[in-house]
Design an enzyme around this catalytic site. Structure first.
Site, short mmCIF file in Angstrom:
data_model
loop_
_atom_site.label_atom_id
_atom_site.label_comp_id
_atom_site.label_asym_id
_atom_site.label_seq_id
_atom_site.Cartn_x
_atom_site.Cartn_y
_atom_site.Cartn_z
N ASP A 283 0.87 -1.17 0.00
CA ASP A 283 0.00 0.00 0.00
C ASP A 283 0.91 1.23 0.00
OD1 ASP A 283 -2.11 1.76 0.04
OD2 ASP A 283 -3.22 0.70 1.61
C1 BGC Z 1 -5.13 3.16 -0.13
C2 BGC Z 1 -5.16 2.14 -1.27
C3 BGC Z 1 -4.98 2.87 -2.59
C4 BGC Z 1 -3.67 3.64 -2.55
C5 BGC Z 1 -3.37 4.39 -3.83
C6 BGC Z 1 -3.91 4.03 -0.20
O1 BGC Z 1 -4.00 5.06 0.73
O2 BGC Z 1 -5.16 2.47 1.10
O3 BGC Z 1 -6.37 1.45 -1.25
O4 BGC Z 1 -5.02 1.95 -3.64
O5 BGC Z 1 -3.74 4.58 -1.49
O6 BGC Z 1 -4.23 5.44 -4.01
#
Ligand code: BGC
Length: 743
Positions: A283
């Site tokens: 993530d």
């Molecule tokens: C979220 C993810 C997301 C990523 C990219 C993160 O803060 O938890 O679900 O895909 O950001 O935007």
């Protein structure tokens, strides 16, 4: 001899020898080059192609693939299309860059980084889950995948499958509810839909990222068997059914170890027990050490968001010192390339082109129609007659559109004039509501109601002044109140109450007009102190691009309501395993907090309510219809698993869809409740269908931690056919021999 060439057109065969002699030398030259490009031979398996390509890469080229860049406003590379992330490719070898975008509810455009960044906005994940329909999940995935591919993206960060362990969970609206079979099945179908468009899907957030409060510091404490039988089972089913190219590890810790450095989760379970062949991406900002590579992390996303770019120089150094072996680097690269080949990123690169927005809006419409849940219909107040003379529509910004959830999944919706409404929300001094900018999908229920009842006098009041709203309700033959609860990533709901005094507004309207109907647009279950004062209740969730029309069609009966709750609606937080959200309101910055999931273990949602003999406000699986269904001839046969069959008949006068559910209620003498099968069945009046459902044997088993295997104990198994988790229609039993299944 087979001559191969790179590029989209793939292979062509020996018939080429018949080409004009003049072309023969050109052909021969390219054949030499292409013969070396073994990885472009589409007849080889993705694994073989990945191996062939990885062997040709220099170390620097390999390391390039292992960490990415943010691609939003903070992007530091012009090559990024603009969205969530970017991983450069290798031009020398024609390895395409990874252009990554969020997510499950449509193609996102964070901070409007792309000028032409409108996209088709789907209803929320909970709305899709409420359809209990894997086909609609597939169509949703295919729709997003098609749009993403046409814009130029080849990775979708879509495939969220975290279980709703808390009805206040800030991202529950993105996911598929509280049950592992339902969530896993729908996520798997979504992934298939996406990947069939040659876009990698990403099942996330692995694992147990079930609350947003202090998500980077939350340590999910849970036993091995409990997580295998709940959250991990949802992932396992999604991965088996969808074969996602990527899995995203989560921000939180699991049993004391960060998810992206959690060897047990990543190497032991995901890649070991489940034989997952794709790659694990982190993530955004979830990597904590270079050694996360040893634990099983393959790619560091948007690496600048981490304290250091771990998979840059530190990884190169670790390789030099031998702390990370070359074989691991090769495996990381292999996994990424393998997914790229398996999903078609080399053979079918994105092609910018026209998007059929009308067809895509029709998909969102089907999901909205099928996901709206009718929760109360006293004296058959619904469907409303189109001839109702005076209709009051109150609150919820029903004059502007339907609300959507915030965070990385936010879609900026399409609209005829290129505009969409947004509203600034004030959280209030006590933080009893979330604050931020709420985006509305511009299909206003008010307009749709006017269209559904063209001869009615339909008047709107925004509900801010209760006295004027009450007066309008008194004037009307029916009062429709729209109540909203906005949820967004990064924050859980502070409580179960509708924010901004909407409970008082509803109570006041109900007191003024006994024919009051409430339409909920919520990202979660909410408490309903006014429930017995109102006549009709509809849960519309966040209903997407065509939400207003879907709501009006359900209210006036053009669409028969058929959604069923994918999440238990509790009466109050006192019924929950954790009445207080761990970490809320206290704890120093960066201080770890424990989220003790041992309380309920695998008994998430309705399983907990059954175990504790609690009566919810509305049970999992519940949903009314304007028609009626009868069931007959329930049978259960045993063998290696249970096979259940029954007849379902539409006994009413309207076409509708039933959602029969099969629950295991006793396992070799032990009482429990587990959904082991479901089916959405569309039926014309009088029509009967015979349904057969086969249980996934893991749902009959317990996970035996010592033996690292699933075990089905010998004995009598009782199942119930239900209209919901608490509404049995019939039960049946069968005996099973004891059996062990691999983990
Ligand atoms: C979220 C993810 C997301 C990523 C990219 C993160 O803060 O938890 O679900 O895909 O950001 O935007």
């Amino acid at each position: 001899m087979r001559i191969l060439r790179s590029g989209r057109s793939g292979k062509f065969k020996t018939g080429v020898s018949m080409l004009l002699a003049a072309a023969a030398c050109v052909c021969a030259a390219s054949a030499v080059a292409d013969a070396q490009r073994l990885w472009m031979n589409t007849e080889l398996s993705p694994d073989k192609r990945a191996t062939a390509l990885e062997k040709r890469m220099t170390l620097a080229e390999k390391l390039r693939l292992l960490h990415g860049y943010p691609a939003g406003l903070m992007s530091d590379t012009e090559a990024a299309l603009g969205s969530a992330g970017y991983v450069p490719g290798v031009r020398r070898l024609d390895i395409p860059a990874l252009q990554e975008t969020d997510a499950s509810l449509g193609v996102a455009n964070p901070d409007e980084v792309r000028e032409d960044g409108r996209a088709t906005a789907l209803p929320s994940g909970l709305a899709l889950a409420a359809t209990f329909d894997p086909r609609l999940a597939y169509q949703s995935g295919a729709m997003i995948g098609r749009e993403a591919w046409r814009i130029g993206f080849n990775v979708l960060l879509a495939g969220g499958v975290n279980l709703a362990r808390d009805p206040r969970g800030g991202r529950n609206f993105e996911y598929f509810g509280e049950d592992p079979l339902l969530a896993g099945t729908l996520a798997g179908a979504t992934v298939r839909g996406i990947q069939n468009q040659h876009v990698i899907a990403t099942v996330k957030h692995f694992a147990l990222n079930d609350q947003e409060t202090r998500r980077r510091y939350a340590d999910a404490i849970i036993g091995e068997a409990a997580m295998r039988e709940s959250d991990l089972l949802a992932f396992e089913i999604a991965i088996e059914q969808g074969h996602p190219g990527a899995v995203m590890c989560a921000y939180n810790l699991v049993n004391g170890v960060h998810a992206c450095g959690n060897r047990h989760l990543l190497s032991g379970i995901l890649k070991g027990d489940w034989h997952y062949a794709g790659f694990v991406m982190s993530d955004w900002g979830a990597v904590h050490a270079v050694t996360d590579a040893l634990a099983g992390l393959d790619q560091e996303s948007a690496a600048r968001f981490d304290r250091r770019i771990w998979f840059g120089k530190p990884l190169r150094n670790a390789l030099k010192t031998g702390a990370v072996p070359q074989s691991r680097i090769d495996d990381m690269v292999h996994r990424i390339l393998r997914s790229m080949f398996a999903v078609g990123l080399f053979d079918h690169p994105p092609q910018r082109g026209k998007i059929d927005y009308a067809a895509n809006a029709a998909v969102t419409r089907r999901v909205a129609d099928a996901g709206i849940v009718l929760l109360k219909n006293a004296h058959h107040i619904l469907p409303l007659a189109a001839a109702t003379p005076r209709i009051a529509v109150i609150g919820g910004r029903a004059d502007l559109g339907v609300i959507s959830g915030g965070g990385s999944s936010q879609v900026l919706p399409m609209s005829p004039d290129g505009q969409f409404p947004s509203v600034s929300i004030d959280g209030g001094p006590d933080g009893h509501a979330l604050s931020g900018t709420l985006v509305l999908d511009p299909d206003a229920p008010l307009n749709a109601i006017r269209e559904a009842a063209p001869r009615a006098d339909v008047r709107y009041d925004d509900g801010r002044d209760p006295a004027s709203a009450r007066a309008l309700a008194r004037w009307a033959d029916v009062a429709i109140v729209f109540a909203t609860q906005w949820q967004k990533e990064g924050a859980d709901a502070p409580n179960l109450s509708l924010p901004h005094d909407q409970d008082a507004l509803i109570a006041a309207i109900a007191a003024a007009n006994s024919r009051t109907i409430v339409v909920l647009e919520t990202g979660n279950p909410v408490a309903m102190p006014w429930l017995d004062k109102i006549a009709g209740l509809v849960e519309a969730w966040y209903s997407g691009q065509r939400g207003g029309s879907a709501i009006a069609d359900v209210l006036f009966g053009a669409v028969d309501p058929s959604g069923h709750l994918p999440i238990t609606f509790p009466k109050s937080v006192a019924q929950e395993p954790r009445p207080r959200i761990p970490g809320r309101g206290h704890a120093a910055p960066r201080q770890r907090i424990k989220v003790d999931y041992r309380v309920e273990g695998a008994r998430v949602g309705y399983r907990w309510f059954a175990d504790q003999h609690l009566t919810p406000l509305f049970p999992f699986g519940f949903g009314l219809s304007y028609t009626s269904f009868d069931y007959a001839d329930l049978q259960v046969a045993s063998g290696r698993t249970l096979t259940v069959s029954f007849d379902v008949t539409n006994t009413g006068r309207r076409t509708g869809a039933a959602v029969p559910q099969i629950y295991l209620t006793s396992q070799a003498g032990r009482k429990l409740k587990r959904l082991i099968g479901f089916k959405r069945v569309a039926l014309r009046p009088g029509q009967t269908r015979h349904i057969t459902l086969t249980a996934d044997p893991r749902l009959l088993a317990d996970f035996d931690t010592a033996a690292r295997a699933w075990r089905i104990p010998a004995g009598k198994y009782t199942i119930m056919l239900g209209r919901s988790a608490t509404a049995p229609v019939a039960t049946a039993s069968a005996r099973l021999e004891s059996r062990t299944l691999p983990p």
